[in-house]
Design a protein around this motif. Structure first.
Motif, PDB file in Angstrom:
ATOM      1  N   VAL A 129      51.262  19.527  19.137  1.00  0.00           N
ATOM      2  CA  VAL A 129      49.428  19.734  18.021  1.00  0.00           C
ATOM      3  C   VAL A 129      48.642  18.544  17.595  1.00  0.00           C
ATOM      4  O   VAL A 129      49.535  17.829  17.636  1.00  0.00           O
ATOM      5  CB  VAL A 129      50.104  20.133  17.001  1.00  0.00           C
ATOM      6  CG1 VAL A 129      50.862  21.546  17.392  1.00  0.00           C
ATOM      7  CG2 VAL A 129      50.849  19.581  16.248  1.00  0.00           C
ATOM      8  N   VAL A 130      47.294  18.465  18.057  1.00  0.00           N
ATOM      9  CA  VAL A 130      46.480  17.317  18.044  1.00  0.00           C
ATOM     10  C   VAL A 130      46.305  17.175  16.163  1.00  0.00           C
ATOM     11  O   VAL A 130      45.933  18.428  15.551  1.00  0.00           O
ATOM     12  CB  VAL A 130      45.302  17.684  18.500  1.00  0.00           C
ATOM     13  CG1 VAL A 130      44.832  16.359  18.306  1.00  0.00           C
ATOM     14  CG2 VAL A 130      45.944  17.457  20.121  1.00  0.00           C
ATOM     15  N   LYS A 131      46.416  16.119  15.380  1.00  0.00           N
ATOM     16  CA  LYS A 131      46.096  16.085  13.622  1.00  0.00           C
ATOM     17  C   LYS A 131      45.125  15.324  13.830  1.00  0.00           C
ATOM     18  O   LYS A 131      45.417  14.254  14.497  1.00  0.00           O
ATOM     19  CB  LYS A 131      47.246  16.202  13.575  1.00  0.00           C
ATOM     20  CG  LYS A 131      47.948  17.188  12.608  1.00  0.00           C
ATOM     21  CD  LYS A 131      49.054  16.790  11.632  1.00  0.00           C
ATOM     22  CE  LYS A 131      48.673  17.022  10.623  1.00  0.00           C
ATOM     23  NZ  LYS A 131      50.715  17.222   9.600  1.00  0.00           N
ATOM     24  N   TYR A 132      44.246  15.881  13.159  1.00  0.00           N
ATOM     25  CA  TYR A 132      42.758  14.706  12.759  1.00  0.00           C
ATOM     26  C   TYR A 132      43.314  14.541  11.792  1.00  0.00           C
ATOM     27  O   TYR A 132      43.614  14.563  10.527  1.00  0.00           O
ATOM     28  CB  TYR A 132      42.205  15.743  12.439  1.00  0.00           C
ATOM     29  CG  TYR A 132      41.320  16.497  14.491  1.00  0.00           C
ATOM     30  CD1 TYR A 132      41.842  16.290  15.382  1.00  0.00           C
ATOM     31  CD2 TYR A 132      42.089  17.676  14.702  1.00  0.00           C
ATOM     32  CE1 TYR A 132      40.657  16.484  16.639  1.00  0.00           C
ATOM     33  CE2 TYR A 132      42.034  18.430  15.002  1.00  0.00           C
ATOM     34  CZ  TYR A 132      41.278  18.142  16.680  1.00  0.00           C
ATOM     35  OH  TYR A 132      41.600  18.728  17.550  1.00  0.00           O
TER      36      TYR A 132
ATOM     37  N   ALA B 283      30.662  20.943  17.454  1.00  0.00           N
ATOM     38  CA  ALA B 283      31.354  20.098  18.265  1.00  0.00           C
ATOM     39  C   ALA B 283      32.509  20.544  18.943  1.00  0.00           C
ATOM     40  O   ALA B 283      32.864  20.216  20.083  1.00  0.00           O
ATOM     41  CB  ALA B 283      31.629  18.654  17.504  1.00  0.00           C
TER      42      ALA B 283
ATOM     43  N   GLY C  25      38.348   9.034   9.033  1.00  0.00           N
ATOM     44  CA  GLY C  25      38.914   8.211   7.776  1.00  0.00           C
ATOM     45  C   GLY C  25      38.053   7.339   8.027  1.00  0.00           C
ATOM     46  O   GLY C  25      38.978   5.817   9.075  1.00  0.00           O
ATOM     47  N   ALA C  26      37.153   5.893   7.484  1.00  0.00           N
ATOM     48  CA  ALA C  26      36.824   4.447   7.323  1.00  0.00           C
ATOM     49  C   ALA C  26      36.757   4.131   9.318  1.00  0.00           C
ATOM     50  O   ALA C  26      37.739   3.360   9.388  1.00  0.00           O
ATOM     51  CB  ALA C  26      37.868   3.806   6.918  1.00  0.00           C
ATOM     52  N   GLY C  27      36.582   5.099   9.881  1.00  0.00           N
ATOM     53  CA  GLY C  27      35.886   4.717  11.529  1.00  0.00           C
ATOM     54  C   GLY C  27      37.421   4.784  11.624  1.00  0.00           C
ATOM     55  O   GLY C  27      37.199   3.329  12.192  1.00  0.00           O
TER      56      GLY C  27
ATOM     57  N   ASN D 121      42.981  16.304  23.165  1.00  0.00           N
ATOM     58  CA  ASN D 121      43.598  17.830  23.236  1.00  0.00           C
ATOM     59  C   ASN D 121      43.528  18.458  25.304  1.00  0.00           C
ATOM     60  O   ASN D 121      43.778  18.985  25.441  1.00  0.00           O
ATOM     61  CB  ASN D 121      41.808  18.767  22.875  1.00  0.00           C
ATOM     62  CG  ASN D 121      42.003  18.984  21.049  1.00  0.00           C
ATOM     63  OD1 ASN D 121      43.241  19.848  21.131  1.00  0.00           O
ATOM     64  ND2 ASN D 121      41.061  19.185  20.463  1.00  0.00           N
ATOM     65  N   PHE D 122      42.746  17.339  25.469  1.00  0.00           N
ATOM     66  CA  PHE D 122      43.298  17.462  27.319  1.00  0.00           C
ATOM     67  C   PHE D 122      44.206  17.619  27.463  1.00  0.00           C
ATOM     68  O   PHE D 122      45.519  18.163  28.093  1.00  0.00           O
ATOM     69  CB  PHE D 122      42.090  16.270  27.708  1.00  0.00           C
ATOM     70  CG  PHE D 122      42.755  16.003  29.426  1.00  0.00           C
ATOM     71  CD1 PHE D 122      42.190  16.660  30.357  1.00  0.00           C
ATOM     72  CD2 PHE D 122      42.907  15.424  29.785  1.00  0.00           C
ATOM     73  CE1 PHE D 122      42.178  17.007  31.774  1.00  0.00           C
ATOM     74  CE2 PHE D 122      43.274  15.229  31.217  1.00  0.00           C
ATOM     75  CZ  PHE D 122      42.934  15.881  31.746  1.00  0.00           C
TER      76      PHE D 122
ATOM     77  N   GLU E 109      37.834  16.236  14.169  1.00  0.00           N
ATOM     78  CA  GLU E 109      37.750  17.103  15.462  1.00  0.00           C
ATOM     79  C   GLU E 109      36.394  17.548  16.168  1.00  0.00           C
ATOM     80  O   GLU E 109      36.753  17.116  17.968  1.00  0.00           O
ATOM     81  CB  GLU E 109      37.874  18.301  14.933  1.00  0.00           C
ATOM     82  CG  GLU E 109      38.984  18.685  14.358  1.00  0.00           C
ATOM     83  CD  GLU E 109      38.712  18.631  12.728  1.00  0.00           C
ATOM     84  OE1 GLU E 109      38.390  17.836  12.724  1.00  0.00           O
ATOM     85  OE2 GLU E 109      39.842  19.549  11.808  1.00  0.00           O
ATOM     86  N   SER E 110      35.448  16.386  15.562  1.00  0.00           N
ATOM     87  CA  SER E 110      34.389  16.023  16.912  1.00  0.00           C
ATOM     88  C   SER E 110      33.958  15.464  17.934  1.00  0.00           C
ATOM     89  O   SER E 110      33.426  15.376  18.351  1.00  0.00           O
ATOM     90  CB  SER E 110      33.469  16.812  16.458  1.00  0.00           C
ATOM     91  OG  SER E 110      33.058  15.718  15.086  1.00  0.00           O
TER      92      SER E 110
ATOM     93  N   GLU F 294      24.294   9.351  14.793  1.00  0.00           N
ATOM     94  CA  GLU F 294      26.827   9.972  14.053  1.00  0.00           C
ATOM     95  C   GLU F 294      27.102  10.339  15.774  1.00  0.00           C
ATOM     96  O   GLU F 294      28.014  10.124  15.556  1.00  0.00           O
ATOM     97  CB  GLU F 294      26.042  11.113  13.498  1.00  0.00           C
ATOM     98  CG  GLU F 294      25.717  11.431  12.554  1.00  0.00           C
ATOM     99  CD  GLU F 294      25.537  12.549  11.459  1.00  0.00           C
ATOM    100  OE1 GLU F 294      26.800  14.137  12.060  1.00  0.00           O
ATOM    101  OE2 GLU F 294      24.332  12.598  11.086  1.00  0.00           O
TER     102      GLU F 294
ATOM    103  N   LYS G  22      38.898  15.401  22.155  1.00  0.00           N
ATOM    104  CA  LYS G  22      38.389  15.917  23.744  1.00  0.00           C
ATOM    105  C   LYS G  22      39.478  15.320  24.391  1.00  0.00           C
ATOM    106  O   LYS G  22      40.450  16.457  25.535  1.00  0.00           O
ATOM    107  CB  LYS G  22      37.278  15.780  24.465  1.00  0.00           C
ATOM    108  CG  LYS G  22      35.605  16.657  23.883  1.00  0.00           C
ATOM    109  CD  LYS G  22      34.334  16.251  24.781  1.00  0.00           C
ATOM    110  CE  LYS G  22      33.510  16.850  24.207  1.00  0.00           C
ATOM    111  NZ  LYS G  22      32.406  16.039  24.604  1.00  0.00           N
TER     112      LYS G  22
ATOM    113  N   ASP H 188      34.343   6.325   2.607  1.00  0.00           N
ATOM    114  CA  ASP H 188      33.962   7.594   3.195  1.00  0.00           C
ATOM    115  C   ASP H 188      33.068   8.346   2.775  1.00  0.00           C
ATOM    116  O   ASP H 188      32.463   9.032   3.282  1.00  0.00           O
ATOM    117  CB  ASP H 188      34.983   8.061   4.598  1.00  0.00           C
ATOM    118  CG  ASP H 188      35.410   7.431   4.780  1.00  0.00           C
ATOM    119  OD1 ASP H 188      34.541   6.609   5.752  1.00  0.00           O
ATOM    120  OD2 ASP H 188      36.417   8.028   5.645  1.00  0.00           O
TER     121      ASP H 188
ATOM    122  N   GLU I 168      53.492  15.707  16.986  1.00  0.00           N
ATOM    123  CA  GLU I 168      52.575  15.264  16.178  1.00  0.00           C
ATOM    124  C   GLU I 168      51.583  14.484  17.174  1.00  0.00           C
ATOM    125  O   GLU I 168      52.695  13.037  16.885  1.00  0.00           O
ATOM    126  CB  GLU I 168      52.333  15.235  14.986  1.00  0.00           C
ATOM    127  CG  GLU I 168      52.850  16.879  14.502  1.00  0.00           C
ATOM    128  CD  GLU I 168      52.893  16.471  12.741  1.00  0.00           C
ATOM    129  OE1 GLU I 168      52.678  15.476  11.890  1.00  0.00           O
ATOM    130  OE2 GLU I 168      52.766  17.648  11.902  1.00  0.00           O
TER     131      GLU I 168
END
Lengths: 671, 378
Positions: free
Chosen positions: B82-85, A335, B88-90, B65-66, B56-57, B203, B62, A207, B49
Motif C-alpha cells: 500500500v502506498v502511504k502519503y 489529481a 509536509g514541509a516540502g 502507485n505505478f 496524493e496528487s 502549485e 504516480k 505548512d 507500506e
C-alpha cells in the motif's frame, strides 16, 4: 459544427459501453464507496480514490472509469449529511450548506433540507454532465482566456461575499474576514519562503493550518459544545416536521435558482486553480441577492440549501474539463483521478478529445449516472437518517468528537492536528459567543492563499508587461473578463452591505455585560498587531506585503469598533454576548466543563494514543455525563471503537500516537 | 475506440474482495513478523507500506502507485503493497519520520520513496532536515530528464545552438520556488546570460505550462514525461519550440544528449555554443551537481537503517524482476518515461552522485539564491 457531428456517435457508443451490467456494478460500487467516504468530514474524494487506486492497475478502462467517476461524483452529495444534520462542513464544497441546512435540522426539518439538497445535487450533477458533453469540445480557448488577473478577480468576488454574510455590524464581519485571511497566511510564504507567525522549531506551523481543521474548529466544535450544554436533541422539540417529499417540492419550486447556481458551479469548476472552495459561497451569495424576502436566510431558508448544493455537484462536471483537456487537475481529488487514469493507460490531454472521444464520453455518462444513483440513494435514506436529529444529543456527542478528532488527524497525522483543532475550536466558540461572523472568517481563511498568490503573481507579470509598454500592461490587467467580474463584484458588495442587516447567519444575539466582549476584541487586536510586526520583520516584500495589508485593514476596523465600545451603552450590538441571554445562557451545563470533556480526550490522546484515550473517554462520558448504566455504556463504547477501527483499517490510516507509544511498542490499532 | 470495446470483456477484477482484503491486511500488520532466514524473506500475509513524503496528487504519487502493484507481484509471498502519503514541509517531514524508523521494528514491511525535492533541502543544509541519506539502504533509483521550451517567435532569436540572441529578451517564468527542482533551469538560463524573472508560488509544473499557453509566461520547462504528454502537442501545433534538454549522464558520469530526446541539444551543447556560458568553473560544477541530484537521481526507494542484507537482496531482486518484465517498457513509458531504473550497485552510485555536492558548489548556489532572490536557508 463538424466536431459536434463527430461527437454524437461517440456519445452513443459510450452510452452502450456504460450500460453493460459489469460497468453498472462497478459504478454502483463506486457510488456506494463515495457516499460512505463522503459522509465523514475531512475524508472526501481523495481518501476514497486512494482506496481504489491500487486496484486500477490491470482493470479494464471502462470499469475503472465507472468506479472512479462514480466515487468522485457523489462525494459532494453525501457530505451534505454532516452539514445539515450536525452543522459540520463535510468538505470545502458544502461549507455554505451549513448556514441554512443546520438551522433547518434544528427546527425539525432535517428530512426536508436533506431531500432538497439531494434533489439540487442531482440536478446540478446532471446539468454539469450535459454542459460538459458539448463544452469540452470547445472549452480550450475559454479556459486559456482565464489568466492570473481573471483568477484574482474571481477570488475577490468570492471575498466580496463577506459583505452579505457580515452580520449586524459590517465592521465586525470585515474584522472577522481579516482574521481569517491572517490565519491563512501562517506558515511558509509561497512566494519567497519567509516564515509568518511560525518558526522552524515548531515544524507543524510551517505548512500552516488546513481547511479541514479550520472548518471543524470554527463550525462544528462550537455547535456541538452548545448542543451538548443544552442536553436536548438537535431538533429542538425532538420531533420531525416536514418530510422528504416537501424538500423535493421545494427544489422544484426554485428550479430556476437551481439552474443559475448550477451554471455558476460549472463555470467556476472549469477554471483550473480555483478549486471548489469559492463556488458554494458565490452560489450562496447569489441566492441571497436574487431573492426578494431575505428575512429567513441564516435561520433555515430552504433556498440557502438549494443554491450551494446545486453548484457543488455541477462543479465536479466543470472540474473535469481542465482535468481532461489539459491534464491539469482542478483539485486534489482530480489529481488523484488523473493518476488513476494513467494506471488505466488513459492519458489526459488534448488528444483525449480529438482521438478518443468515446473514453471522454464514458466519463460523462458515468458522471450523470452516478449522480442519479447517488442522489436517489440519499433521498431514500434521508427520511431515516433525519431521525438522528431526534436522539438525545448527549448520546451522539462522543461519536461526533471521535469523528472530528479522527478527521482532523487526517490532515497532518500529527498530534499537532489535535492541538490546532482545539485552539481553533476555542476561537470558534468565542466568535460564535460574541457574534463575529464565522462564515466571513471562513471565507477569509479559504481564499487567503489564492488571494495572496494571485495578487503577487498578477502584480509581477503586470509590472513586467508595463515595462514593455503601457498599452500592453493595461490590456493585461483590464481584460473584458476582468472588467465584467469587477462589475459583478461591485454590485455584490453594494447589494450585500445594504442587505446584510436583514441576514443574520447566526440568529439574534443578546447583549449584556461589557467586559467579556471587550476582552475578546482586545485579544483580536493584539493578534493582528503581532501578525503585522511579524510580517514587517520579514526580508522579502513579496512575503510581507499581503499579511501587512490585511492586518492593517483588520487593525483599523478593530480600532473603530473599540471606539464604539467605549462610547456605546451595554445594549449596543457591538456587545453581543450569547452568555447573557438565549439558549446558551439558560443551558444546564457550563461552557468550560463541557469543553473540558473534549479537552480531556485530546490530553489523554497525547498521553496514551488515540484508541486507548477514546475508550476511556467514551466509557467515562456515557457513564458519568450521560448517566447510562454500565451495560449500555460498554455496548456504545465498544460500538464506537469498533467502528473507528473498521474505518481506519479499511482506509489504511493510523491513529495519533501518544507519549506511551514512545516507550512501548503496541500492535495496531493501539499504535 | 475499438480497444475500449475489446478491453470491455477482460477479467472482472475481484473488487468485492478488496475491501475485506484491505481490512484484513491492516490488522495483519500487527501479526507475526516476517521470517527472514537464509533462504530470503517470505512476506506472505504481510502488508508492505510504501511511504512517500508527498500528497496524493504529485508525481511521486504516480510513480509509487505505478510500482506498488508490480512490487506486490514480484516480492516473495506476494504481500499487499500500500502506498502511504505523508506530506509536509516540502517532504522533509516524511523524511525526518523515516529517519526514526528502524529495520528491527518494521522487518522489511516498510519502504520509503524520496524525490529530488527531498534531496535539495538536504544538499542545501535546510534547517528542517534531520535525515541522513547515508543511513538508508537504496534498492531502486529512477531517473528522469527535462526540456526547456520557448514560443516560436523567441526561439527564432537563437542562432543554431548559440543562445546569445536571447540575452536582450525579458523572460517571465512560472516557478514553484527557487530552492526546489526549479533551481536547475534557473541556474542554466542565468549561465546563458538570459534574463529570466521567475513568478514564484505556482502549485505544480502543470500550472507553469498553462501560464505559458496563456501567454503570461514566455519560457517554461517540464520533466520528460510531462513534456511528452503536455508539450509535444503544442510543438506539433506550432505554439512551442523545444530549446534544449538538460541532458543525461553516461556511465562515466559525463553529460550527454538525453536518449529520450536525441534530436535536441543538451544544455551542455548550448552552453558550449554560447560565448557567455562556460562548461568549466564553479557555476558549471554547481549546476551539474544539482542537475544530477534533481534528474538522473530523482526518485529512489529505500529500506530503513539497519536493514539486513537479506532484505536488501530480496527487494533488489524484486525490482530487478519488475524491470525485466517483457511488458515493462510499454507500461512504464507513460508514467516514468524512457529512463534508467537502477538497482544494486548502479543505484548506489546514483545515490552517491545525487546526495554529495562539493562544498564550493553548495556555497555558490546559496550565495546566488540569496543575492538574486533574497532566499536564505538559515
Amino acid at each position: 459544427m463538424e466536431t459536434l457531428l463527430a461527437a454524437l456517435p461517440a456519445l452513443g457508443e459510450a452510452f452502450s459501453l456504460i450500460l453493460h451490467p459489469t460497468q453498472i456494478m462497478y459504478l454502483i460500487i463506486g457510488v456506494v464507496l463515495g457516499l460512505s467516504v463522503g459522509v465523514f468530514p475531512g475524508l472526501g474524494g481523495i481518501a476514497g480514490l486512494s482506496l481504489v487506486l491500487p486496484f486500477m492497475f490491470g482493470m479494464d478502462p471502462v470499469s475503472g472509469l465507472a468506479l472512479m467517476v462514480g466515487l468522485v461524483a457523489v462525494v459532494p452529495t453525501s457530505d451534505t449529511f454532516a452539514s445539515v444534520l450536525m452543522g459540520i462542513p463535510g468538505s470545502s464544497a458544502s461549507q455554505a450548506t451549513v448556514l441554512d441546512g443546520f438551522p433547518m435540522a434544528r427546527k425539525g426539518e432535517a428530512a426536508r433540507a436533506l431531500s432538497a439538497a439531494f434533489a439540487s445535487s442531482l440536478f446540478g450533477g446532471l446539468l454539469g454532465a450535459t454542459v460538459l458533453t458539448f463544452f469540452i469540445l470547445v472549452a480550450r480557448p475559454l479556459v486559456l482566456s482565464f489568466g492570473t488577473p481573471e483568477m484574482l478577480m474571481i477570488t475577490i468576488l468570492g471575498l466580496s461575499m463577506v459583505a452579505i454574510l457580515a452580520g449586524r455590524l459590517p465592521l465586525k464581519g470585515l474584522a472577522a474576514a481579516c482574521l481569517g485571511l491572517l490565519l491563512g497566511t501562517i506558515g511558509e510564504a509561497a512566494a519567497g519562503g519567509g516564515l509568518r507567525m511560525a518558526t522552524y522549531d515548531i515544524p507543524y506551523l510551517i505548512d500552516g493550518v488546513t481547511l479541514v481543521i479550520v472548518g471543524l474548529g470554527i463550525f462544528a466544535i462550537p455547535e456541538i459544545v452548545s448542543l451538548l450544554r443544552q442536553d436536548g436533541s438537535i431538533a429542538r422539540n425532538a420531533s420531525l416536521g416536514a418530510g422528504w417529499m416537501r424538500g423535493v417540492r421545494d427544489w422544484f419550486a426554485n428550479i430556476w435558482l437551481s439552474v443559475r447556481c448550477s451554471v455558476i458551479g460549472v463555470l467556476v469548476g472549469v477554471i483550473p486553480g480555483l478549486g471548489g472552495s469559492v463556488v458554494d459561497w458565490i452560489a450562496y451569495g447569489h441566492t441571497v441577492q436574487s431573492t426578494k424576502d431575505k428575512s429567513k436566510f441564516g435561520s433555515g431558508d430552504v433556498r440557502g440549501v438549494i443554491g450551494p448544493e446545486s453548484s457543488n455537484n455541477a462543479k465536479e462536471g466543470g472540474g473535469l474539463v481542465p482535468t481532461l483537456i489539459f491534464g491539469i487537475p482542478g483539485s486534489g481529488s482530480m489529481a488523484v483521478f488523473l493518476g488513476g487514469l494513467a494506471l488505466l493507460g488513459i492519458d489526459a490531454g488534448p488528444q483525449l478529445i480529438t482521438n478518443d472521444l468515446s473514453t471522454t464520453y464514458t466519463i460523462v455518462w458515468s458522471l450523470a449516472l452516478a449522480n442519479v444513483v447517488g442522489a436517489g440513494l440519499c433521498i431514500a435514506l434521508s427520511g431515516g437518517i433525519a431521525r438522528l436529529t431526534t436522539i438525545r444529543f448527549t448520546l451522539l456527542a462522543p461519536f461526533l468528537f471521535m469523528m472530528i478528532a479522527f478527521a482532523a488527524f487526517q490532515s497532518r497525522q500529527s498530534l499537532g492536528d489535535l492541538v490546532a483543532l482545539m485552539s481553533i475550536g476555542i476561537l470558534g466558540i468565542f466568535l460564535r459567543r460574541f457574534d463575529w461572523s464565522r462564515p466571513a472568517f471562513l471565507i477569509g481563511f479559504v481564499l487567503s492563499y489564492q488571494a495572496e498568490n494571485f495578487a503577487n503573481q498578477a502584480h509581477q507579470i503586470a509590472s513586467f508587461r508595463f515595462r514593455r509598454g503601457w498599452m500592453d500592461g493595461l490590456e493585461y490587467i483590464f481584460s473584458p473578463i476582468v472588467l465584467g467580474i469587477l462589475l459583478v463584484t461591485v454590485i455584490s458588495i453594494m447589494v450585500g452591505l445594504r442587505q446584510a442587516k436583514q441576514i443574520l447567519p447566526e440568529g439574534k444575539v443578546a447583549t449584556g455585560r461589557k467586559r467579556a466582549p471587550l476582552v475578546f476584541l482586545l485579544l483580536m487586536l493584539a493578534y493582528s498587531i503581532t501578525a503585522w510586526i511579524n510580517a514587517w520583520m520579514l526580508r522579502l516584500t513579496s512575503d510581507k506585503i499581503f499579511p501587512m495589508t490585511v492586518a492593517t485593514v483588520g487593525i483599523i476596523a478593530l480600532c473603530i469598533l473599540l471606539i464604539r465600545m467605549m462610547r456605546a451603552p451595554e445594549t449596543d450590538p457591538v456587545f453581543a454576548d450569547r452568555e447573557t441571554g438565549g439558549e446558551d445562557a439558560e443551558a444546564p451545563h457550563g461552557l468550560w466543563t463541557t469543553l473540558a470533556w473534549f479537552g480531556a480526550l485530546l490530553v489523554l490522546s497525547a498521553l496514551l494514543g488515540f484508541i486507548i484515550a477514546l475508550a476511556l473517554f467514551m466509557v467515562a462520558f456515557f457513564r458519568f455525563r450521560a448517566g447510562l448504566g454500565w451495560a449500555r455504556t460498554l455496548i456504545l463504547s465498544g460500538l464506537g471503537i469498533a467502528g473507528m477501527c473498521f474505518i481506519a483499517g479499511t482506509l489504511n490510516r493510523d491513529f495519533p500516537p501518544g507519549l506511551l507509544q514512545e516507550f512501548v511498542r503496541l500492535p495496531w490499532p493501539l499504535t | 475506440m475499438t480497444d475500449l470495446t475489446k478491453l470491455n470483456i477482460s477479467k472482472p477484477a475481484p473488487l468485492a474482495a478488496f475491501g475485506v482484503a484491505a481490512v484484513v491486511a491492516s490488522f495483519a500488520l500487527a501479526a507475526a513478523p516476517a521470517q527472514a532466514g537464509s533462504h530470503g524473506m517470505d512476506l506472505s500475509g504481510e502488508t508492505v507500506e510504501f511511504v512517500i513524503p508527498f500528497s496524493e496528487s504529485g508525481g511521486s504519487a504516480k510513480w509509487a502507485n505505478f510500482y506498488a502493484p508490480l512490487l506486490s507481484e514480484a516480492l516473495p509471498g506476494n504481500p499487499t503493497v500500500v502506498v502511504k502519503y505523508m506530506p509536509g514541509a516540502g517532504s522533509t517531514k516524511g523524511a525526518n519520520w523515516f529517519q526514526d524508523q528502524t529495520f528491527e521494528e518494521t522487518n522489511g514491511t516498510l519502504i520509503f520513496g524520496s524525490s529530488g525535492s527531498t534531496q535539495f533541502p538536504y544538499l542545501l543544509d535546510d534547517p528542517r532536515v534531520r535525515y541522513e541519506y547515508g543511513d538508508w539502504n537504496v534498492v531502486l533509483a529512477s531517473g528522469t530528464g527535462g526540456v526547456a521550451y520557448l514560443p516560436p517567435d523567441i526561439a527564432e532569436q537563437m542562432d543554431g545552438m548559440d543562445a546569445t540572441g536571447l540575452q536582450d529578451i525579458d523572460f517571465i517564468w512560472g516557478s514553484q520556488g527557487a530552492t526546489r527542482l526549479d533551481l536547475v533551469p534557473l541556474l542554466a538560463w542565468r549561465m546563458l546570460g538570459m534574463n529570466v524573472e521567475p513568478v514564484f508560488g505556482i502549485e505544480g509544473r502543470g500550472d507553469g505550462r498553462l501560464m505559458f499557453e496563456r501567454g503570461e509566461a514566455n519560457i517554461d520547462y517540464q520533466t520528460s514525461s510531462s513534456y511528452l504528454k503536455g508539450v509535444t502537442p503544442l510543438v506539433e501545433g506550432g505554439s512551442a519550440v523545444p530549446m534544449m534538454s538538460w541532458g543525461a549522464l553516461d556511465e562515466a558520469g559525463n553529460i550527454v544528449r538525453d536518449p529520450t530526446f536525441p534530436d535536441m541539444p543538451s544544455f551542455k551543447e548550448v552552453c558550449e555554443a554560447t560565448p557567455a556560458c562556460s562548461t568549466e568553473g564553479e557555476a558549471w560544477d554547481a549546476w551539474k551537481a544539482f542537475f544530477v541530484a534533481g534528474f538522473p537521481a530523482q526518485k529512489m526507494v529505500f529500506l530503513p537503517q539497519g536493514a539486513s542484507d537479506d532484505a536488501i537482496a530480496t527487494y533488489t531482486q524484486a525490482f530487478r524482476d519488475i524491470i525485466a518484465r517483457e511488458d515493462f517498457a510499454e507500461m512504464s513509458e507513460v508514467t516514468l518515461g524512457d529512463y534508467p531504473q537502477m538497482t544494486g550497485d548502479a543505484a548506489k552510485e546514483t545515490l552517491r552522485q545525487g546526495t554529495q555536492v562539493p562544498a564550493e558548489a553548495k556555497a555558490y548556489v546559496k550565495d546566488w539564491l540569496l543575492e538574486a532572490y533574497g532566499v536564505s536557508l538559515d
